[in-house]
Design a protein around this motif. Sequence first.
Motif, PDB file in Angstrom:
ATOM      1  N   GLY A 192       0.787  -1.225   0.000  1.00  0.00           N
ATOM      2  CA  GLY A 192       0.000   0.000   0.000  1.00  0.00           C
ATOM      3  C   GLY A 192       0.817   1.272   0.000  1.00  0.00           C
ATOM      4  O   GLY A 192       0.252   2.374   0.055  1.00  0.00           O
ATOM      5  N   GLU A 193       2.140   1.151  -0.029  1.00  0.00           N
ATOM      6  CA  GLU A 193       3.019   2.327  -0.035  1.00  0.00           C
ATOM      7  C   GLU A 193       3.149   2.881  -1.461  1.00  0.00           C
ATOM      8  O   GLU A 193       3.213   2.124  -2.434  1.00  0.00           O
ATOM      9  CB  GLU A 193       4.406   1.960   0.493  1.00  0.00           C
ATOM     10  N   PHE A 194       3.220   4.220  -1.546  1.00  0.00           N
ATOM     11  CA  PHE A 194       3.419   4.891  -2.827  1.00  0.00           C
ATOM     12  C   PHE A 194       4.874   5.344  -2.955  1.00  0.00           C
ATOM     13  O   PHE A 194       5.474   5.843  -1.995  1.00  0.00           O
ATOM     14  CB  PHE A 194       2.512   6.122  -2.954  1.00  0.00           C
ATOM     15  N   LYS A 195       5.411   5.167  -4.160  1.00  0.00           N
ATOM     16  CA  LYS A 195       6.742   5.677  -4.485  1.00  0.00           C
ATOM     17  C   LYS A 195       6.674   6.431  -5.800  1.00  0.00           C
ATOM     18  O   LYS A 195       5.915   6.049  -6.712  1.00  0.00           O
ATOM     19  CB  LYS A 195       7.759   4.546  -4.604  1.00  0.00           C
ATOM     20  N   ILE A 196       7.445   7.486  -5.887  1.00  0.00           N
ATOM     21  CA  ILE A 196       7.537   8.262  -7.123  1.00  0.00           C
ATOM     22  C   ILE A 196       8.981   8.223  -7.602  1.00  0.00           C
ATOM     23  O   ILE A 196       9.908   8.472  -6.815  1.00  0.00           O
ATOM     24  CB  ILE A 196       7.078   9.712  -6.911  1.00  0.00           C
ATOM     25  N   PHE A 197       9.165   7.937  -8.869  1.00  0.00           N
ATOM     26  CA  PHE A 197      10.492   7.961  -9.473  1.00  0.00           C
ATOM     27  C   PHE A 197      10.611   9.222 -10.323  1.00  0.00           C
ATOM     28  O   PHE A 197       9.768   9.472 -11.193  1.00  0.00           O
ATOM     29  CB  PHE A 197      10.723   6.711 -10.319  1.00  0.00           C
ATOM     30  N   LEU A 198      11.649  10.000 -10.036  1.00  0.00           N
ATOM     31  CA  LEU A 198      11.851  11.272 -10.732  1.00  0.00           C
ATOM     32  C   LEU A 198      12.901  11.115 -11.819  1.00  0.00           C
ATOM     33  O   LEU A 198      13.854  10.343 -11.668  1.00  0.00           O
ATOM     34  CB  LEU A 198      12.301  12.352  -9.744  1.00  0.00           C
ATOM     35  N   LYS A 199      12.730  11.868 -12.911  1.00  0.00           N
ATOM     36  CA  LYS A 199      13.745  11.925 -13.961  1.00  0.00           C
ATOM     37  C   LYS A 199      14.421  13.284 -14.011  1.00  0.00           C
ATOM     38  O   LYS A 199      15.405  13.469 -14.722  1.00  0.00           O
ATOM     39  CB  LYS A 199      13.113  11.610 -15.314  1.00  0.00           C
ATOM     40  N   SER A 200      13.885  14.239 -13.248  1.00  0.00           N
ATOM     41  CA  SER A 200      14.444  15.589 -13.198  1.00  0.00           C
ATOM     42  C   SER A 200      14.085  16.199 -11.843  1.00  0.00           C
ATOM     43  O   SER A 200      13.006  15.919 -11.310  1.00  0.00           O
ATOM     44  CB  SER A 200      13.865  16.442 -14.342  1.00  0.00           C
ATOM     45  N   PRO A 201      14.970  16.973 -11.222  1.00  0.00           N
ATOM     46  CA  PRO A 201      16.270  17.479 -11.714  1.00  0.00           C
ATOM     47  C   PRO A 201      17.371  16.421 -11.730  1.00  0.00           C
ATOM     48  O   PRO A 201      18.401  16.602 -12.347  1.00  0.00           O
ATOM     49  CB  PRO A 201      16.592  18.606 -10.729  1.00  0.00           C
ATOM     50  N   SER A 202      17.147  15.298 -11.023  1.00  0.00           N
ATOM     51  CA  SER A 202      18.070  14.170 -11.079  1.00  0.00           C
ATOM     52  C   SER A 202      17.256  12.904 -10.864  1.00  0.00           C
ATOM     53  O   SER A 202      16.133  12.944 -10.332  1.00  0.00           O
ATOM     54  CB  SER A 202      19.158  14.301 -10.006  1.00  0.00           C
ATOM     55  N   ARG A 203      17.803  11.783 -11.271  1.00  0.00           N
ATOM     56  CA  ARG A 203      17.086  10.526 -11.094  1.00  0.00           C
ATOM     57  C   ARG A 203      17.090  10.167  -9.611  1.00  0.00           C
ATOM     58  O   ARG A 203      18.144   9.951  -9.017  1.00  0.00           O
ATOM     59  CB  ARG A 203      17.742   9.420 -11.912  1.00  0.00           C
ATOM     60  N   SER A 204      15.903  10.131  -9.031  1.00  0.00           N
ATOM     61  CA  SER A 204      15.795   9.873  -7.604  1.00  0.00           C
ATOM     62  C   SER A 204      14.457   9.221  -7.297  1.00  0.00           C
ATOM     63  O   SER A 204      13.549   9.190  -8.137  1.00  0.00           O
ATOM     64  CB  SER A 204      15.960  11.167  -6.802  1.00  0.00           C
ATOM     65  N   LYS A 205      14.356   8.710  -6.050  1.00  0.00           N
ATOM     66  CA  LYS A 205      13.167   8.008  -5.605  1.00  0.00           C
ATOM     67  C   LYS A 205      12.535   8.785  -4.455  1.00  0.00           C
ATOM     68  O   LYS A 205      13.227   9.262  -3.556  1.00  0.00           O
ATOM     69  CB  LYS A 205      13.537   6.591  -5.164  1.00  0.00           C
ATOM     70  N   VAL A 206      11.196   8.908  -4.500  1.00  0.00           N
ATOM     71  CA  VAL A 206      10.467   9.640  -3.471  1.00  0.00           C
ATOM     72  C   VAL A 206       9.558   8.660  -2.727  1.00  0.00           C
ATOM     73  O   VAL A 206       8.756   7.956  -3.346  1.00  0.00           O
ATOM     74  CB  VAL A 206       9.618  10.777  -4.078  1.00  0.00           C
TER      75      VAL A 206
END
Length: 247
Positions: A192-206
């Motif tokens: 049930g946990e949400f994660k967001i993967f970013l491509k900008s400003p750098s590749r990172s995980k939220v």
Amino acid sequence: MVDTMPETNEKRPNLRYIVPWVLLVSVLIGIGALVQWIKSPKPIQKLVFEGLYVLKPIDIIEFLEIPSESLQSEITGWKEWEKKLLSHPRIKKARVNRDREGFLVITLQEKVAEFIVHVGDMVYEVDEDKTILSRNKVLAENLIILSGNFPITSDTIQGTQFDDLTKVLRFALKSYPALNSRISEITLEQDGEFKIFLKSPSRSKVFLGNKLDLYQIRKLYAALAYIETENINVTNIDLRGEDAVYH
């Protein structure tokens, strides 16, 4: 005594009646010529496509199953194409018109993909009505991926989790359009946990925790604004607490 013949009046045509008759005959001849012209258009030897967005002419040709030899000669059977085109999952409206010069004009309105949905080993493009437009054949570019164990029917994505996720995300992207170019993927994990993967400003995980709402979105937007302003390079952002934690 000389007899004289009585004078005879010369009868001349009455122009008042002749002119309308001439005009009427001319009009009838013109109509006949026009009808003949309409009945004998040039053979169809070229396809013209209008309104294509992500689909290409070759996609339509293959879907209609038009033999390659038909494209080199007169095209037939086109009157049934509109009905068949409307059965294509990406096509919303279709019109097929023939012109006098031998062109067959195919005008299309495509459905617009809103998200890419990743379930198991399958990838789907879906529109705002949750209708599946493609399976394992992504044509649209720069769409956010939504990953999770969402129920799938023959042509739509189901489930309240998917409804809630898309509703929040749709409003978030409208309120903070800059996020659209920064978010690559949002995943709903088994726990049930949400994660967001970013491509900008750098590749990172939220890390968002078990809730994705507008409050979390505002926190994410503020965190990204700070990271970009301070030119901080991070690989993880934890938004599960009151304050954002960067790693």
